[in-house]
Enzyme design. Sequence first.
Site, short mmCIF file in Angstrom:
data_model
loop_
_atom_site.label_atom_id
_atom_site.label_comp_id
_atom_site.label_asym_id
_atom_site.label_seq_id
_atom_site.Cartn_x
_atom_site.Cartn_y
_atom_site.Cartn_z
N GLU A 71 5.31 4.97 -1.22
CA GLU A 71 6.66 5.43 -0.85
C GLU A 71 7.47 4.36 -0.15
O GLU A 71 8.67 4.21 -0.40
CB GLU A 71 6.57 6.68 0.05
N GLU A 79 -0.47 13.70 -3.15
CA GLU A 79 -0.12 14.94 -2.43
C GLU A 79 -0.62 16.17 -3.21
O GLU A 79 -1.15 17.12 -2.62
CB GLU A 79 1.40 15.01 -2.21
C1 1HE Z 1 7.42 6.54 -14.29
C2 1HE Z 1 6.67 6.67 -13.11
C3 1HE Z 1 7.25 7.40 -12.03
C4 1HE Z 1 5.51 5.53 -14.51
N1 1HE Z 1 8.48 7.90 -12.21
N2 1HE Z 1 8.64 7.07 -14.41
N3 1HE Z 1 5.26 6.49 -7.80
C5 1HE Z 1 5.10 5.15 -7.95
O1 1HE Z 1 5.69 4.37 -7.25
C6 1HE Z 1 4.19 4.72 -9.05
C7 1HE Z 1 5.00 4.11 -10.17
N4 1HE Z 1 4.19 3.88 -11.38
C8 1HE Z 1 3.34 2.83 -11.49
O2 1HE Z 1 3.07 2.09 -10.56
C9 1HE Z 1 2.72 2.61 -12.85
O3 1HE Z 1 3.52 3.26 -13.80
C10 1HE Z 1 1.27 3.11 -12.99
C11 1HE Z 1 0.34 2.20 -12.20
C12 1HE Z 1 1.10 4.56 -12.53
C13 1HE Z 1 0.85 3.04 -14.49
O4 1HE Z 1 1.08 1.73 -14.98
P1 1HE Z 1 1.10 1.48 -16.55
O5 1HE Z 1 1.23 0.01 -16.77
O6 1HE Z 1 -0.04 2.19 -17.20
O7 1HE Z 1 2.41 2.26 -17.11
P2 1HE Z 1 3.94 1.84 -16.97
O8 1HE Z 1 4.30 0.93 -18.12
O9 1HE Z 1 4.28 1.36 -15.61
O10 1HE Z 1 4.66 3.24 -17.16
C14 1HE Z 1 4.77 3.89 -18.41
C15 1HE Z 1 6.08 4.65 -18.42
O11 1HE Z 1 6.03 5.64 -17.39
C16 1HE Z 1 7.26 3.76 -18.07
O12 1HE Z 1 8.40 4.30 -18.73
P3 1HE Z 1 8.95 3.63 -20.10
O13 1HE Z 1 10.10 4.48 -20.46
O14 1HE Z 1 9.28 2.21 -19.74
O15 1HE Z 1 7.80 3.71 -21.06
C17 1HE Z 1 7.45 3.99 -16.58
O16 1HE Z 1 8.77 3.75 -16.13
C18 1HE Z 1 7.11 5.46 -16.48
N5 1HE Z 1 6.68 5.82 -15.12
N6 1HE Z 1 5.49 6.03 -13.27
C19 1HE Z 1 9.14 7.73 -13.37
N7 1HE Z 1 6.59 7.61 -10.88
C20 1HE Z 1 7.47 14.40 -3.13
S1 1HE Z 1 7.71 12.86 -2.66
C21 1HE Z 1 6.60 11.87 -3.52
C22 1HE Z 1 7.02 10.46 -3.47
C23 1HE Z 1 6.31 9.60 -4.46
O17 1HE Z 1 5.59 10.08 -5.29
S2 1HE Z 1 6.62 7.95 -4.37
C24 1HE Z 1 5.55 7.23 -5.53
C25 1HE Z 1 6.17 7.11 -6.89
#
Ligand code: 1HE
Length: 260
Positions: free
Chosen positions: A134, A114
């Site tokens: 989402e 977005e």
């Molecule tokens: C996060 C987030 C997040 C990572 N919110 N903490 N977005 C998603 O559904 C995407 C979610 N994220 C992922 O699928 C993956 O993290 C990635 C593909 C982007 C990257 O993967 P990777 O293996 O490099 O990293 P990771 O180990 O998954 O993430 C590293 C840290 O970032 C980890 O935290 P930690 O404390 O365990 O180290 C994750 O929890 C954190 N992290 N993404 C919070 N999104 C206005 S409305 C909009 C609606 C949306 O955007 S919905 C889509 C949300």
Amino acid sequence: MSHPHLHFERCGEQQEVAVIRLARNAKRNALSDELVLALRDLFDNLPADVRAAVLDGEGEHFCAGLDLSELKERDAVGGLHHSRMWHSVMERVQHGPVPVIAALHGAVVGGGLELACACHIRVADETTYFALPESSRGIFVGGGGAVRIPRLIGTARMVDMMLTGRVYNAQEGERIGLASYLVPKGEAFAKALELAQKVATNAPLTNYAITQVLPRIAEAPGDQGFVTESMMAGITQSAPEAKEFMRAFLEGRAAKVRGN
Ligand code: 1HE
């Protein structure tokens, strides 16, 4: 103007390009409220002599979207206001003072997509992928994606992305219109900066017409669009920059338009 999760610097010969970088790599540049509001403050306070901006993300991913850890306790009314807050920030990006070029790599997902779509030009490197996860989180877009994304790729493609979780890779993203430029791995920022420096040489009023008026003309009924176009044509022609640019061409001092 720097924030721990949002870096700001100026580039170019006259420091005319603002480089704005999401700097929350530990959370894959997930957009917390704090980060979203920092973006708003930054766009509200861009120095007046900045002519273009590049929006980049630190680390391997441009942006993992909404910070899901902040979603847990929010009720319906809180969600409504939260979404409107995002809208106000995206509005600053799209309708702010300067053209914004996004340098994309890795994940450009959910709210990250977005945000990218609120920018005026998107440059993707080969590692880029686009998704709207989402539905797998049980939520809906809330940062203006329902309006901006169909305008880029069509409603049917967005419905498919959201229903099935379809992921578009960089090549596919460029083909369907999510990115305008596709470059080798690691080169998105350099290309975005090159484009920003070029954009910054345009007359500011022409850039205003292109980024602020053209999209509104495109959405207006034809009759209104033609009149608005004529008014903007008249105003841009009368600006001193336009007179100087024309003189430069007629006196052989300006670049010619050549094929690649
Ligand atoms: C996060 C987030 C997040 C990572 N919110 N903490 N977005 C998603 O559904 C995407 C979610 N994220 C992922 O699928 C993956 O993290 C990635 C593909 C982007 C990257 O993967 P990777 O293996 O490099 O990293 P990771 O180990 O998954 O993430 C590293 C840290 O970032 C980890 O935290 P930690 O404390 O365990 O180290 C994750 O929890 C954190 N992290 N993404 C919070 N999104 C206005 S409305 C909009 C609606 C949306 O955007 S919905 C889509 C949300």
